[in-house]
Design an enzyme around this catalytic site. Structure first.
Site, PDB file in Angstrom:
ATOM      1  N   ARG A   1      11.902 -23.962  -6.784  1.00 39.32           N
ATOM      2  CA  ARG A   1      12.129 -25.348  -6.378  1.00 39.32           C
ATOM      3  C   ARG A   1      11.347 -25.737  -5.119  1.00 39.32           C
ATOM      4  O   ARG A   1      10.658 -26.766  -5.094  1.00 39.32           O
ATOM      5  CB  ARG A   1      13.641 -25.586  -6.102  1.00 39.32           C
ATOM      6  N   THR A   2      11.443 -24.939  -4.072  1.00 41.84           N
ATOM      7  CA  THR A   2      10.846 -25.325  -2.789  1.00 41.84           C
ATOM      8  C   THR A   2       9.323 -25.352  -2.890  1.00 41.84           C
ATOM      9  O   THR A   2       8.671 -26.306  -2.459  1.00 41.84           O
ATOM     10  CB  THR A   2      11.305 -24.342  -1.691  1.00 41.84           C
TER      11      THR A   2
ATOM     12  N   HIS B   1      16.919 -23.070   6.326  1.00 48.09           N
ATOM     13  CA  HIS B   1      16.167 -23.653   5.207  1.00 48.09           C
ATOM     14  C   HIS B   1      16.310 -25.174   5.387  1.00 48.09           C
ATOM     15  O   HIS B   1      17.075 -25.833   4.676  1.00 48.09           O
ATOM     16  CB  HIS B   1      16.760 -23.162   3.885  1.00 48.09           C
TER      17      HIS B   1
ATOM     18  N   LYS C   1      -2.809  -5.141   0.656  1.00 48.87           N
ATOM     19  CA  LYS C   1      -3.572  -4.037   1.270  1.00 48.87           C
ATOM     20  C   LYS C   1      -3.062  -3.754   2.677  1.00 48.87           C
ATOM     21  O   LYS C   1      -3.684  -3.019   3.438  1.00 48.87           O
ATOM     22  CB  LYS C   1      -5.056  -4.408   1.347  1.00 48.87           C
TER      23      LYS C   1
ATOM     24  N   ARG D   1       7.337 -19.774   3.761  1.00 45.51           N
ATOM     25  CA  ARG D   1       8.583 -19.068   3.403  1.00 45.51           C
ATOM     26  C   ARG D   1       8.339 -17.591   3.635  1.00 45.51           C
ATOM     27  O   ARG D   1       7.328 -17.036   3.170  1.00 45.51           O
ATOM     28  CB  ARG D   1       8.978 -19.320   1.956  1.00 45.51           C
TER      29      ARG D   1
HETATM   30  N1   CP Z   1      16.843 -23.767  -3.212  1.00 46.55           N
HETATM   31  C1   CP Z   1      15.750 -22.982  -3.118  1.00 46.55           C
HETATM   32  O1   CP Z   1      15.265 -22.674  -2.029  1.00 46.55           O
HETATM   33  O2   CP Z   1      15.252 -22.579  -4.327  1.00 46.55           O
HETATM   34  P1   CP Z   1      13.930 -21.701  -4.478  1.00 46.55           P
HETATM   35  O3   CP Z   1      14.226 -20.346  -3.927  1.00 46.55           O
HETATM   36  O4   CP Z   1      13.632 -21.687  -5.961  1.00 46.55           O
HETATM   37  O5   CP Z   1      12.847 -22.379  -3.695  1.00 46.55           O
END
Ligand code: CP
Length: 316
Positions: free
Chosen positions: A63-64, A142, A91, A113
């Site tokens: 999603r993100t 988040h 590596k 991320r």
């Molecule tokens: N909600 C969320 O962060 O989903 P993803 O891990 O798929 O990005």
């Protein structure tokens, strides 16, 4: 001259904790304006034309990652998706060396991320001309997830102040809950948490939330029930006897939902463990579930964040 697009005080979005209620409202209001762009035949505005955004995803995401990329494309930015798999990270290249090399190619923004809390902050401090956006750092924050959750609640209920939000499940290992607690308490919503004792951090009440130990008690009178995924990848081993026992005690079912207020919203950040934290017939029931609305709204919210940070950056 500082324009409306440069109202955020920081060049980065590292978390919800540093934001003021006014900044949160600005992001949500800006997202409201951008939501309509995704409903047009031509889903594009020129706001970030000529800017390069690097999506640096060192941890799995659907999603993100996808919604940041869509948001960037809808703002006409150039985008580059970098994942650890298939890169020199395999590596042994470090995050800093990876970032130094990417920055040498002159991006305007980096969306990151990473499993290590504080990784976005480390990049933000090192690269003072680049806007860094936290797309999830370990169990820390988040922020865009909490913003899209708040956008969805505000869109459905018309407000955040005074809304009763029950957040249930893996509180200990969840970055989503930390960002949501910061945001909802800043916006004067009432937050109730419920989890098995092993998944509840000590002294979490100090964050301004109520803690109850049964799911039924948390749901009673809730306007919103937000279920959290069991983060098996961070727990190492199960923090409770079995998944079946967890579902029997903390799984959201239709029967349990009867205790909530009429018109209750059921939310989940995804990915869902169906039959563990939530029953499929609840997750898929359009009378309660706004889980896919959250995903839709994620694009508008991420457009707003990119626009506010990118616009501020471009105007300096
Ligand atoms: N909600 C969320 O962060 O989903 P993803 O891990 O798929 O990005």
């Amino acid at each position: 001259m500082r324009t409306e697009s440069s109202v955020l005080r920081s060049k980065d979005l590292l978390g919800i904790e540093p934001l003021t209620p006014e900044e949160i409202t600005l992001i949500l209001d800006t997202a409201e304006g951008f939501k309509e762009v995704s409903e047009r035949p031509v889903k594009k505005v020129p706001a970030l034309r000529g800017q390069l955004v690097i999506n640096l995803f060192m941890e799995a995401s659907t999603r993100t990652r996808v919604s940041f990329e869509i948001a960037e494309k809808r703002l006409s930015a150039d985008t580059l998706n970098f994942s650890a798999s298939g890169s020199a990270v395999e590596k042994g290249e470090t995050l800093i060396d990876t970032a130094e090399n990417l920055v040498a190619m002159h991006p305007n923004m980096i969306v990151i991320r990473h499993k290590h809390p504080g990784s976005p902050k480390m990049l933000a401090e090192r690269f003072e001309n680049i806007a860094v956006i936290n797309a999830g750092d370990g169990a820390h924050e988040h922020p865009t997830q909490a913003l899209l959750d708040a956008f969805t609640i505000r869109e459905r209920l018309g407000r955040l102040q005074g809304v009763n939000v029950a957040i249930v499940g893996d509180i200990k290992y969840s970055r989503v809950v930390r960002s949501n607690i910061h945001l909802l308490t800043k916006m004067k919503a009432n937050v109730t948490l419920s989890a098995p004792p092993t998944l509840l951090p000590a002294e979490i009440e100090k964050m301004g939330v109520r803690v109850v130990h049964s799911l039924d008690e948390a749901i009673e009178g809730a306007d919103v029930v937000m279920m959290l995924r069991i983060q098996l990848e961070r727990q190492g081993k199960l923090s409770f006897p079995s998944l079946r026992e967890y579902y029997n005690t903390f799984g959201l079912t239709r029967e349990r939902l009867r205790r909530a207020k009429e018109g209750v919203l059921v939310m989940h950040p995804g990915p869902m463990n169906r039959g563990v934290e939530i029953a499929s017939d609840v997750a898929d029931d359009p009378r309660y579930s706004v889980i896919l609305d959250q995903v839709t709204n994620g694009v508008a919210v991420r457009m707003a964040v990119l626009y506010l940070l990118g616009g501020a950056h471009a105007s300096e």
